[in-house]
Structure formats: structure tokens, C-alpha cells
Design an enzyme around this catalytic site. Structure first.
Site, PDB file in Angstrom:
ATOM      1  N   PRO A  45     -25.332 -32.580 -45.625  1.00 45.60           N
ATOM      2  CA  PRO A  45     -27.185 -33.542 -45.805  1.00 45.60           C
ATOM      3  C   PRO A  45     -27.638 -34.290 -45.329  1.00 45.60           C
ATOM      4  O   PRO A  45     -26.541 -35.069 -45.607  1.00 45.60           O
ATOM      5  CB  PRO A  45     -26.897 -33.124 -47.734  1.00 45.60           C
ATOM      6  CG  PRO A  45     -25.377 -33.061 -47.535  1.00 45.60           C
ATOM      7  CD  PRO A  45     -24.459 -32.242 -47.055  1.00 45.60           C
ATOM      8  N   ASP A  46     -28.835 -34.957 -45.618  1.00 49.04           N
ATOM      9  CA  ASP A  46     -28.786 -36.280 -44.707  1.00 49.04           C
ATOM     10  C   ASP A  46     -29.120 -36.942 -46.560  1.00 49.04           C
ATOM     11  O   ASP A  46     -28.332 -36.970 -46.987  1.00 49.04           O
ATOM     12  CB  ASP A  46     -29.964 -36.430 -44.206  1.00 49.04           C
ATOM     13  CG  ASP A  46     -31.295 -36.076 -44.516  1.00 49.04           C
ATOM     14  OD1 ASP A  46     -32.320 -35.745 -44.604  1.00 49.04           O
ATOM     15  OD2 ASP A  46     -31.621 -36.024 -46.115  1.00 49.04           O
ATOM     16  N   PHE A  47     -29.479 -38.434 -45.827  1.00 49.43           N
ATOM     17  CA  PHE A  47     -29.873 -39.058 -47.454  1.00 49.43           C
ATOM     18  C   PHE A  47     -30.641 -39.018 -48.078  1.00 49.43           C
ATOM     19  O   PHE A  47     -31.512 -38.850 -49.240  1.00 49.43           O
ATOM     20  CB  PHE A  47     -29.121 -40.215 -47.098  1.00 49.43           C
ATOM     21  CG  PHE A  47     -28.029 -40.123 -46.602  1.00 49.43           C
ATOM     22  CD1 PHE A  47     -27.248 -40.898 -45.510  1.00 49.43           C
ATOM     23  CD2 PHE A  47     -26.840 -40.487 -47.333  1.00 49.43           C
ATOM     24  CE1 PHE A  47     -26.271 -40.908 -44.573  1.00 49.43           C
ATOM     25  CE2 PHE A  47     -25.907 -40.944 -46.814  1.00 49.43           C
ATOM     26  CZ  PHE A  47     -25.509 -40.712 -45.661  1.00 49.43           C
ATOM     27  N   ARG A  48     -32.245 -38.980 -47.489  1.00 48.11           N
ATOM     28  CA  ARG A  48     -33.344 -38.707 -47.819  1.00 48.11           C
ATOM     29  C   ARG A  48     -34.606 -38.054 -47.870  1.00 48.11           C
ATOM     30  O   ARG A  48     -35.680 -38.008 -48.328  1.00 48.11           O
ATOM     31  CB  ARG A  48     -34.083 -40.684 -47.845  1.00 48.11           C
ATOM     32  CG  ARG A  48     -32.746 -41.577 -48.020  1.00 48.11           C
ATOM     33  CD  ARG A  48     -33.461 -42.913 -46.886  1.00 48.11           C
ATOM     34  NE  ARG A  48     -32.742 -43.850 -46.979  1.00 48.11           N
ATOM     35  CZ  ARG A  48     -30.996 -44.469 -46.738  1.00 48.11           C
ATOM     36  NH1 ARG A  48     -31.198 -43.519 -45.570  1.00 48.11           N
ATOM     37  NH2 ARG A  48     -30.840 -45.723 -47.088  1.00 48.11           N
ATOM     38  N   ASN A 119     -24.012 -42.189 -37.614  1.00 50.12           N
ATOM     39  CA  ASN A 119     -23.799 -41.523 -38.905  1.00 50.12           C
ATOM     40  C   ASN A 119     -21.938 -41.160 -39.158  1.00 50.12           C
ATOM     41  O   ASN A 119     -21.097 -41.876 -37.743  1.00 50.12           O
ATOM     42  CB  ASN A 119     -23.565 -39.438 -38.092  1.00 50.12           C
ATOM     43  CG  ASN A 119     -25.049 -38.985 -38.469  1.00 50.12           C
ATOM     44  OD1 ASN A 119     -26.100 -40.082 -39.568  1.00 50.12           O
ATOM     45  ND2 ASN A 119     -25.668 -38.121 -36.805  1.00 50.12           N
ATOM     46  N   ASP A 121     -19.684 -38.773 -40.190  1.00 49.87           N
ATOM     47  CA  ASP A 121     -19.396 -37.616 -39.366  1.00 49.87           C
ATOM     48  C   ASP A 121     -17.963 -36.814 -38.296  1.00 49.87           C
ATOM     49  O   ASP A 121     -18.162 -35.975 -38.296  1.00 49.87           O
ATOM     50  CB  ASP A 121     -20.041 -36.338 -39.766  1.00 49.87           C
ATOM     51  CG  ASP A 121     -22.029 -35.608 -38.736  1.00 49.87           C
ATOM     52  OD1 ASP A 121     -22.757 -35.957 -39.471  1.00 49.87           O
ATOM     53  OD2 ASP A 121     -21.480 -36.867 -37.804  1.00 49.87           O
ATOM     54  N   HIS A 138     -22.085 -47.815 -38.700  1.00 47.34           N
ATOM     55  CA  HIS A 138     -21.295 -48.188 -39.776  1.00 47.34           C
ATOM     56  C   HIS A 138     -20.325 -46.645 -39.947  1.00 47.34           C
ATOM     57  O   HIS A 138     -19.854 -46.752 -41.265  1.00 47.34           O
ATOM     58  CB  HIS A 138     -22.621 -46.356 -40.584  1.00 47.34           C
ATOM     59  CG  HIS A 138     -23.929 -47.665 -40.592  1.00 47.34           C
ATOM     60  ND1 HIS A 138     -25.453 -47.203 -41.633  1.00 47.34           N
ATOM     61  CD2 HIS A 138     -24.802 -48.182 -40.956  1.00 47.34           C
ATOM     62  CE1 HIS A 138     -26.023 -47.218 -41.047  1.00 47.34           C
ATOM     63  NE2 HIS A 138     -25.816 -48.980 -40.552  1.00 47.34           N
TER      64      HIS A 138
HETATM   65  N1  APR Z   1     -34.304 -31.944 -37.353  1.00 44.09           N
HETATM   66  C1  APR Z   1     -35.381 -32.948 -36.945  1.00 44.09           C
HETATM   67  N2  APR Z   1     -35.430 -34.464 -38.486  1.00 44.09           N
HETATM   68  C2  APR Z   1     -34.424 -34.164 -39.817  1.00 44.09           C
HETATM   69  C3  APR Z   1     -34.320 -32.832 -39.866  1.00 44.09           C
HETATM   70  C4  APR Z   1     -33.511 -32.012 -38.396  1.00 44.09           C
HETATM   71  N3  APR Z   1     -33.152 -31.000 -38.918  1.00 44.09           N
HETATM   72  N4  APR Z   1     -32.920 -33.177 -40.604  1.00 44.09           N
HETATM   73  C5  APR Z   1     -33.737 -34.503 -41.459  1.00 44.09           C
HETATM   74  N5  APR Z   1     -34.430 -34.858 -40.280  1.00 44.09           N
HETATM   75  C6  APR Z   1     -34.406 -35.771 -40.807  1.00 44.09           C
HETATM   76  C7  APR Z   1     -35.674 -36.524 -42.260  1.00 44.09           C
HETATM   77  O1  APR Z   1     -36.633 -36.350 -42.035  1.00 44.09           O
HETATM   78  C8  APR Z   1     -35.424 -37.536 -42.388  1.00 44.09           C
HETATM   79  O2  APR Z   1     -36.465 -38.656 -41.162  1.00 44.09           O
HETATM   80  O3  APR Z   1     -33.837 -36.976 -40.250  1.00 44.09           O
HETATM   81  C9  APR Z   1     -34.326 -38.720 -41.267  1.00 44.09           C
HETATM   82  C10 APR Z   1     -32.752 -38.585 -42.374  1.00 44.09           C
HETATM   83  O4  APR Z   1     -33.190 -40.458 -42.550  1.00 44.09           O
HETATM   84  P1  APR Z   1     -31.698 -40.280 -43.671  1.00 44.09           P
HETATM   85  O5  APR Z   1     -31.404 -39.698 -44.602  1.00 44.09           O
HETATM   86  O6  APR Z   1     -32.108 -41.666 -44.282  1.00 44.09           O
HETATM   87  O7  APR Z   1     -30.171 -40.731 -43.354  1.00 44.09           O
HETATM   88  P2  APR Z   1     -30.195 -41.698 -42.002  1.00 44.09           P
HETATM   89  O8  APR Z   1     -31.731 -41.825 -41.469  1.00 44.09           O
HETATM   90  O9  APR Z   1     -29.203 -41.277 -41.106  1.00 44.09           O
HETATM   91  O10 APR Z   1     -29.497 -43.059 -42.939  1.00 44.09           O
HETATM   92  C11 APR Z   1     -29.039 -44.107 -42.943  1.00 44.09           C
HETATM   93  O11 APR Z   1     -28.553 -44.787 -44.949  1.00 44.09           O
HETATM   94  O12 APR Z   1     -27.716 -44.194 -46.153  1.00 44.09           O
HETATM   95  C12 APR Z   1     -27.113 -45.020 -45.421  1.00 44.09           C
HETATM   96  O13 APR Z   1     -25.070 -45.720 -44.780  1.00 44.09           O
HETATM   97  C13 APR Z   1     -26.210 -44.758 -44.601  1.00 44.09           C
HETATM   98  O14 APR Z   1     -26.253 -44.737 -42.425  1.00 44.09           O
HETATM   99  C14 APR Z   1     -26.351 -44.019 -43.596  1.00 44.09           C
HETATM  100  C15 APR Z   1     -28.134 -44.765 -43.142  1.00 44.09           C
END
Ligand code: APR
Length: 280
Positions: A45-48, A119, A121, A138
């Protein structure tokens, strides 16, 4: 002469124009910047992202606020929520995505100047991107150490502790401090390799940003470092950062793997990419 004769400009703001730029040999120093969005298709999962993002699914950990799971002061008082999460995120259970494979293919074709990733991972390494071309801004789960005496902690021991979701304590006598993987928590400095390479985006002749909300600085400032004349391509579900404000910004909104596959098609690399990915 009406045609813009700048060497690296795009004919139009499209993926096929980006492919033409690469095929013409005018993009040899490609800088890629990635976030959690390129690993969601791998099952991480991503974060937001609404509903699926980690920060919307940590209620079970009883945190004061979601980001606390990555805050060093909270960790000192209560490392358990982090270790519960670490068990779920620990590398080794996930396969790189087509987006990771594409970055490795750029490197194989000697077109990757640098990959900056947020990332933790290690899927870029697993995809075959040469480690010397990866800046893990990070940090990552690859190594761990005591947060007090900073001495490294053995990998095998760490794996056992992550498996049991229990926080290890430093072995060094008189210390006994908490052990944490070398991932950057809120309130901690980014690794020196980030700052050592922070000017690299200025050398780029093409910038590709994929799967990030560009919410966390200083990483979020990297795309702005590209020179004005350099095309910037965004593969993301949503528009982020200052993308769209420059003449040569190309926004490919949607699943990053779909956009990357379209670029690979236009480059004539699709079969090679798919085969490389399957063989990982
Ligand atoms: N294809 C395209 N975009 C995607 C997909 C996908 N399959 N899945 C998610 N996204 C997009 C989301 O819409 C969002 O804009 O990827 C982005 C993910 O954003 P975050 O969840 O904020 O992740 P990230 O940008 O890596 O967070 C940055 O925040 O918590 C800290 O240290 C942590 O490295 C992390 C940092």
C-alpha cells in the site's frame, strides 16, 4: 524558422513525443524520481491514497496520528506499532512491478543517469537497477542499527525480530538501546547520498516522476531542479507538485504501469520489457 530548434524540446506534450525524444538520442541522461505509487501494483500500500493508503489503515495500531508510526520520538516510547507494520512491509515477499522493470531497462540501455526513490521496499534493487544508480532518499530496510549507540545490528537477528514483530535491543553492553532499520523517520536527516546527488537533476535531459504525491520535502523539490528546457513526464494517478506549469511537462495520469507500457510500446521496447519483468 518557426520550428523550435532547442535540442531537447518535445514536438507536443505526449508520451509518443517523449518516445521520439529518447529514440532520437537526445535524451541520454534520464533522471527518474519515484514514490510508493510504483509499488502498489506489487501489493504494497502507499501512504496517502484514500481508503487504501497506509495512513488511512493504521487505526488498529492505536496511534495518536498516522505518521507517528514513522516518528522517532514516538518510536522511542513505543516501537511496537512500527514493528507490526515492518512485518507487513519487510522486503522479500513482493515482486517488482513493470514500472520498476522499466527503470532497470533504462539502466540496461545506458540511459539512466540516476534514480531517486522515496521507497523503502528495495524493489528497484530487486528489479536490477544498479545500486550505484539508486539514491534511496528515505533509506531502506536493507540495514539496521541502534538508535542510541548507532552500532549496526545483525541482519539475521533483525529478520527474526521482524518476523515476531518484536523490537530488538542493541547487544552492546551498557547500551541496550532500541534497534531501527535505516529508514528515515520524520525528524531524522536524509542520508548523505541524497545531498551528495541533489544537483544531479540539473544535469538531466529528461525527468520522469512516477507514483508520488510530492508531499514530503526535501525530496518533493527534486523535479523543480530540472532546467526549464528539459521535458518532465509524470506517471501518476493524480496531478502533483508543479507539474503542468512548464511548456514541456507531460502528464500521463492513471495507473503508472499503463503509462509506462504505452511509453515502452512507442519506444519499441515492450516485448523486451515484459520479458525482463517476467524473468525477475
Ligand atoms: N499508479 C499511479 N499512481 C499511483 C498508483 C498507481 N498504481 N498508486 C498510487 N499512486 C499515486 C497516488 O495517487 C499518490 O499521488 O502515488 C502517490 C503516492 O503518494 P504517497 O502515498 O504520499 O506516497 P509517497 O509520495 O511515496 O510518500 C512520500 O511520505 O510518509 C512518507 O516517507 C514516506 O516516502 C514516503 C513519503
Amino acid at each position: 524558422v518557426s520550428e523550435d530548434t532547442r535540442p531537447d524540446t518535445l514536438s507536443d506534450r505526449s508520451i509518443s513525443a517523449v518516445a521520439d525524444l529518447i529514440k532520437s538520442g537526445r535524451a541520454k541522461r534520464i533522471v527518474v524520481m519515484t514514490g510508493a505509487g510504483i509499488s502498489t501494483a506489487a501489493g504494497i500500500p502507499d501512504f496517502r491514497s484514500p481508503k487504501t493508503g497506509l495512513y488511512h489503515n493504521l487505526a488498529r495500531l492505536d496511534l495518536p496520528h498516522p505518521e507517528a508510526v514513522f516518528e522517532i520520538d514516538f518510536f522511542r516510547n513505543n516501537p511496537r506499532p512500527f514493528y507490526v507494520l515492518a512485518k507487513e512491509l519487510y522486503p522479500g515477499n513482493f515482486h517488482p512491478t513493470i514500472s520498476h522493470a522499466f527503470v532497470a531497462l533504462l539502466a540496461k540501455r545506458k540511459l539512466l543517469r540516476m534514480l531517486f526513490t522515496q521507497n523503502i521496499d528495495c524493489l528497484e534493487r530487486a528489479a536490477g537497477v544498479p545500486p550505484e544508480l539508486i539514491v534511496e532518499a528515505h533509506g531502506s530496510f536493507a540495514t539496521q542499527r541502534c538508535i542510541d549507540c548507532k552500532n549496526p545490528f545483525p541482519d539475521a537477528e533483525m529478520r527474526k525480530c521482524v518476523e515476531s514483530a518484536s523490537a530488538p535491543n542493541c547487544f552492546h553492553k551498557g547500551c541496550g538501546g532500541l534497534v531501527k532499520p535505516d529508514i528515515v523517520f520524520f525528524g531524522e536527516q536524509l542520508p548523505s547520498t541524497f545531498f551528495d546527488n541533489a544537483t544531479v537533476p540539473q544535469e538531466a535531459d529528461l525527468v520522469i516522476v512516477a507514483g508520488t504525491s510530492l508531499m514530503v520535502h526535501p525530496f518533493a523539490g527534486l523535479p523543480r531542479l530540472a532546467r526549464d528546457s528539459v521535458p518532465r513526464v509524470l506517471f501518476n494517478m493524480e496531478r502533483v507538485g508543479d507539474f503542468g506549469t512548464r511548456a514541456d511537462d507531460v502528464l500521463c495520469l492513471g495507473e503508472c504501469d499503463d503509462g509506462i507500457r504505452k511509453l515502452a510500446d512507442d519506444l519499441g521496447w515492450r516485448d523486451e520489457l515484459e520479458k525482463m519483468w517476467v524473468d525477475l
